[in-house]
Write a protein that holds these residues in place. Structure first.
Motif, PDB file in Angstrom:
ATOM      1  N   PRO A  40      -3.754 -47.808  21.012  1.00 42.73           N
ATOM      2  CA  PRO A  40      -4.332 -48.681  19.977  1.00 42.73           C
ATOM      3  C   PRO A  40      -5.844 -48.512  19.871  1.00 42.73           C
ATOM      4  O   PRO A  40      -6.481 -48.030  20.820  1.00 42.73           O
ATOM      5  N   ARG A  42      -3.871 -49.674  16.226  1.00 43.00           N
ATOM      6  CA  ARG A  42      -2.821 -49.094  15.411  1.00 43.00           C
ATOM      7  C   ARG A  42      -3.388 -48.621  14.075  1.00 43.00           C
ATOM      8  O   ARG A  42      -4.177 -49.309  13.440  1.00 43.00           O
ATOM      9  N   ASN A  57      -1.106 -44.550  16.462  1.00 38.56           N
ATOM     10  CA  ASN A  57      -2.326 -45.233  16.885  1.00 38.56           C
ATOM     11  C   ASN A  57      -3.519 -44.295  16.902  1.00 38.56           C
ATOM     12  O   ASN A  57      -3.375 -43.070  16.855  1.00 38.56           O
TER      13      ASN A  57
END
Length: 370
Positions: A40, A42, A57
């Motif tokens: 992340p 995302r 991500n």
């Protein structure tokens, strides 16, 4: 192109690794919130299957499977029946180590494909096997042949036997610019070579006379041959040797990491080259992994998969191995005490791994420019 191929291979290996976690989480009835490629934040959601979001991500290396209750009892909105935290130690260990298992399985299968097509690699010992002869080189003009062994040289009216590649190289370096007689075997059959031999007169070029990327004689040595078995044995032999190759490679990686730690604690500094993604791309490109066709790429993927599995198995917080150690410690210490330190250890582990990735990438770039 090399970077794109590497990125594709790494993405496949990460998906395989995380698929191991995902499948064993489902096997143990654990709710999976997200299956992400990369770390992340995302970028976008690919699709949703039941309760699981599949996503792409921003940070391009790595991936994750986010399970319900993975962060401990303080996590909000936990489904107790599908919580990772509420499962037995055995179930949690299965899920944590499944990614490593899948990486090893892929490595074994990939090596099996390569060995079945090319033959099983056999290391040659105490042989100086000629793998190729460069066109218009002294060896080419002298009539040396591929797949033969260099046995001896006649220098100063004395025969000097050579039993390996290093001995050949040392003898040549001591007689540059001279004409010697070299004794070679007749063409070999797999590991075995006939007793009969031939003798050739050859000139050993000096350094100034030798073209770039060639040796004085103009031959390429090989210390590995690819052995084939009868069709009914080949599937079993390839699987066996692929398994052995994967184990040997894993042991070699662990030995290298141990030596690295010994060097650091002994104050010798880092004696080995440590490479991150950038360095791996550069080295793979240098050694022609991406230019050797599909089998070469599959072989490289197998090497990388075993490496990825071993690295994730290390007892480092935030990695699978480190998290598995914390689960095992529950047998010794109260789980509440483990829970208190687990969050901080994992956080420290993520920060350390990110910092290491930055340092190694900087070192890779510096080495390339050097």
């Amino acid at each position: 192109m090399a970077a794109l191929i590497f990125r594709a291979i790494l993405s496949v290996l990460v998906i395989i690794h995380e698929a191991g976690h995902f499948i064993f989480a489902k096997k143990n009835k654990i709710k999976v919130k997200e299956f992400g490629l990369g770390y992340p934040p995302r970028i976008f959601k690919l699709f949703r299957h039941k309760e699981t979001i599949f996503s792409i991500n921003l940070i391009p290396f790595g991936g994750f499977v986010q399970m319900d209750g993975e962060n401990g009892p303080e996590e909000e909105n936990i489904d107790q029946s599908g919580s990772f935290y509420e499962k037995s130690a055995k179930a949690r260990l299965e899920v944590l180590l499944a990614g490593v298992l899948f990486n090893f399985i892929f490595g074994i299968l990939a090596f099996t494909v390569v060995f079945y097509q090319l033959g099983i690699p056999i290391q040659l010992h105490n042989q100086a096997r000629i793998q190729a002869v460069v066109e218009n080189s002294p060896s080419f003009q002298a009539g040396l042949k591929e797949n033969t062994n260099i046995l001896a040289f006649n220098a100063n009216e004395q025969w000097i036997e050579v039993n390996n590649i290093v001995q050949v190289q040392e003898l040549i370096s001591n007689h540059l610019g001279e004409i010697l007689v070299v004794r070679t075997s007749l063409p070999c059959e797999q590991e075995k070579c006939p007793q009969e031999y031939e003798e050739h007169e050859i000139y050993l070029r000096t350094l100034e006379e030798t073209p770039d990327n060639e040796g004085s004689m103009g031959i390429i040595f090989g210390d590995v041959i690819f052995k084939s078995y009868p069709w009914y044995l080949m599937p079993f032999m390839t699987i066996f040797h692929a398994f052995k190759q994967s184990i040997d490679l894993g042991v070699l990686i662990l030995q290298s990491l141990w030596q690295l730690l010994v060097d650091l604690f002994a104050g010798h500094g880092v004696q080995q080259e440590i490479s991150g993604p950038i360095g791996i791309i550069d080295q793979a490109n240098t050694y022609g992994f991406f230019d050797g066709g599909l089998l070469s790429i599959i072989n490289f993927a197998a090497l990388l998969s075993i490496n990825l599995g071993i690295m994730n198995l290390l007892p480092i917080p935030a990695l699978d191995g480190g998290r598995a150690i914390l689960v095992l410690l529950e047998k010794v210490f109260k789980r509440q005490k483990i829970d208190k330190i687990a969050h901080y250890l994992n956080y420290f582990g993520y920060i350390s791994l990110l910092a290491l990735m930055i340092i190694v990438s900087f070192n890779d770039i510096r080495n390339i420019f050097k």
